[in-house]
Design a protein around this motif. Structure first.
Motif, PDB file in Angstrom:
ATOM      1  N   VAL A  42       2.846   1.112  -3.730  1.00 17.93           N
ATOM      2  CA  VAL A  42       4.124   1.282  -3.022  1.00 17.93           C
ATOM      3  C   VAL A  42       4.279   0.186  -1.969  1.00 17.93           C
ATOM      4  CG1 VAL A  42       5.439   2.801  -1.475  1.00 17.93           C
ATOM      5  CG2 VAL A  42       4.288   3.752  -3.490  1.00 17.93           C
ATOM      6  N   LEU A  43       3.200  -0.133  -1.262  1.00 15.78           N
ATOM      7  CA  LEU A  43       3.260  -1.211  -0.265  1.00 15.78           C
ATOM      8  C   LEU A  43       3.602  -2.535  -0.938  1.00 15.78           C
ATOM      9  CD1 LEU A  43       0.168  -0.336   1.953  1.00 15.78           C
ATOM     10  CD2 LEU A  43       2.577   0.176   2.391  1.00 15.78           C
ATOM     11  N   ARG A  44       2.999  -2.803  -2.090  1.00 16.65           N
ATOM     12  CA  ARG A  44       3.310  -4.046  -2.815  1.00 16.65           C
ATOM     13  C   ARG A  44       4.757  -4.038  -3.312  1.00 16.65           C
ATOM     14  NH1 ARG A  44      -2.261  -3.322  -4.197  1.00 16.65           N
ATOM     15  NH2 ARG A  44      -1.756  -2.117  -6.063  1.00 16.65           N
ATOM     16  N   PHE A  45       5.236  -2.866  -3.741  1.00 16.34           N
ATOM     17  CA  PHE A  45       6.631  -2.751  -4.174  1.00 16.34           C
ATOM     18  C   PHE A  45       7.574  -3.029  -3.002  1.00 16.34           C
ATOM     19  CE2 PHE A  45      10.441  -0.051  -4.549  1.00 16.34           C
ATOM     20  CZ  PHE A  45      11.029  -0.642  -5.661  1.00 16.34           C
ATOM     21  N   TRP A  46       7.278  -2.437  -1.845  1.00 12.93           N
ATOM     22  CA  TRP A  46       8.120  -2.676  -0.675  1.00 12.93           C
ATOM     23  C   TRP A  46       8.151  -4.156  -0.323  1.00 12.93           C
ATOM     24  CZ3 TRP A  46       6.307   1.865   2.945  1.00 12.93           C
ATOM     25  CH2 TRP A  46       6.836   3.071   2.466  1.00 12.93           C
ATOM     26  N   PHE A  50      11.640  -5.960   0.336  1.00 14.44           N
ATOM     27  CA  PHE A  50      11.957  -6.295   1.722  1.00 14.44           C
ATOM     28  C   PHE A  50      11.296  -7.630   2.049  1.00 14.44           C
ATOM     29  CE2 PHE A  50      12.025  -1.677   1.408  1.00 14.44           C
ATOM     30  CZ  PHE A  50      13.245  -1.358   1.992  1.00 14.44           C
ATOM     31  N   SER A  51      12.089  -8.672   2.071  1.00 11.26           N
ATOM     32  CA  SER A  51      11.547 -10.023   2.302  1.00 11.26           C
ATOM     33  C   SER A  51      10.917 -10.161   3.687  1.00 11.26           C
ATOM     34  CB  SER A  51      12.652 -11.065   2.122  1.00 11.26           C
ATOM     35  OG  SER A  51      13.690 -10.856   3.069  1.00 11.26           O
ATOM     36  N   LEU A  72       6.364  -2.490  10.975  1.00  8.52           N
ATOM     37  CA  LEU A  72       7.517  -2.672  10.088  1.00  8.52           C
ATOM     38  C   LEU A  72       7.401  -1.732   8.885  1.00  8.52           C
ATOM     39  CD1 LEU A  72      10.120  -4.109   9.309  1.00  8.52           C
ATOM     40  CD2 LEU A  72       8.736  -5.962   8.349  1.00  8.52           C
ATOM     41  N   LEU A  73       6.220  -1.650   8.302  1.00  7.35           N
ATOM     42  CA  LEU A  73       6.007  -0.753   7.167  1.00  7.35           C
ATOM     43  C   LEU A  73       6.213   0.703   7.573  1.00  7.35           C
ATOM     44  CD1 LEU A  73       2.939  -2.515   5.567  1.00  7.35           C
ATOM     45  CD2 LEU A  73       5.163  -2.177   4.466  1.00  7.35           C
ATOM     46  N   ALA A  90      18.024   1.081   3.485  1.00  6.74           N
ATOM     47  CA  ALA A  90      17.000   0.585   4.406  1.00  6.74           C
ATOM     48  C   ALA A  90      17.135  -0.928   4.579  1.00  6.74           C
ATOM     49  CB  ALA A  90      15.607   0.946   3.902  1.00  6.74           C
ATOM     50  N   GLN A  91      17.456  -1.642   3.490  1.00  7.26           N
ATOM     51  CA  GLN A  91      17.687  -3.089   3.595  1.00  7.26           C
ATOM     52  C   GLN A  91      18.858  -3.369   4.528  1.00  7.26           C
ATOM     53  OE1 GLN A  91      18.206  -3.845  -0.598  1.00  7.26           O
ATOM     54  NE2 GLN A  91      16.118  -4.651  -0.845  1.00  7.26           N
ATOM     55  N   ARG A  92      19.893  -2.536   4.442  1.00  4.36           N
ATOM     56  CA  ARG A  92      21.063  -2.716   5.298  1.00  4.36           C
ATOM     57  C   ARG A  92      20.700  -2.487   6.770  1.00  4.36           C
ATOM     58  NH1 ARG A  92      24.757   0.537   2.867  1.00  4.36           N
ATOM     59  NH2 ARG A  92      25.236  -1.174   1.471  1.00  4.36           N
TER      60      ARG A  92
END
Length: 164
Positions: A42-46, A50-51, A72-73, A90-92
């Motif tokens: 999940v961390l790798r997916f995030w 999320f750049s 941040l995580l 969340a990106q927004r």
């Protein structure tokens, strides 16, 4: 020639014995995964979504997370899992409020409003509503049990008074 890479903060022998690192120490993906309660994948997916999440990578691609990365995580996890935001939502929030805001959110220093419209993860909202209904049902059963026990206690008390 570029700047030299930072190296992870070294642990003191006392920290090593306790299994604790100093607050400024870098964390491995395993440590961050355990701290946040989410699987490593999940961390790798995030990271891919999320750049702004950019752990330092060493030889072999091994990730080291700085304290700010961890904050941040935590903020991203809170938006997605705690508040019910979608990835886009969340990106927004990150785009509109910035990394520092989401890091502060992860540390619990600021609050964010509930998501609306497309920013809402309907599945999480539905699951939370179902959980609430189940808890309300359990509470009603416990109250009924308490009333039943109070009635039994009162009947027992009366029977003891009559016998005396």
């Amino acid at each position: 020639m570029g700047l030299p890479l930072e190296s992870p903060t070294l642990e003191s022998p006392a920290d090593e014995e306790r299994g604790e690192k100093s607050p400024g120490a870098f964390r491995t993906i395993t440590e961050v995964s355990e701290e946040l309660g989410v699987p490593q994948h999940v961390l790798r997916f995030w990271e891919s979504r999320f750049s702004q999440i950019k752990p330092m990578k060493r030889a072999g691609g091994r990730r080291y997370y700085r304290p700010d990365d961890v904050d941040l995580l935590k903020g991203v996890r809170r938006l997605l899992h705690g508040q019910g935001y979608t990835i886009r939502g969340a990106q927004r929030v990150l785009k509109e409020n910035g990394v520092r805001f989401v890091q502060a959110l992860g540390r619990g220093e600021v609050e964010v409003g509930a998501p609306t419209g497309a920013d809402r993860d309907e599945e999480s909202v539905e699951a939370a509503a179902a959980d609430r209904r189940a808890l309300e049902g359990a509470l009603a059963e416990l109250r009924a049990c308490r009333a039943l026990l109070a009635g039994l206690d009162e009947a027992d008390h009366e029977a003891n008074n009559e016998a005396a």
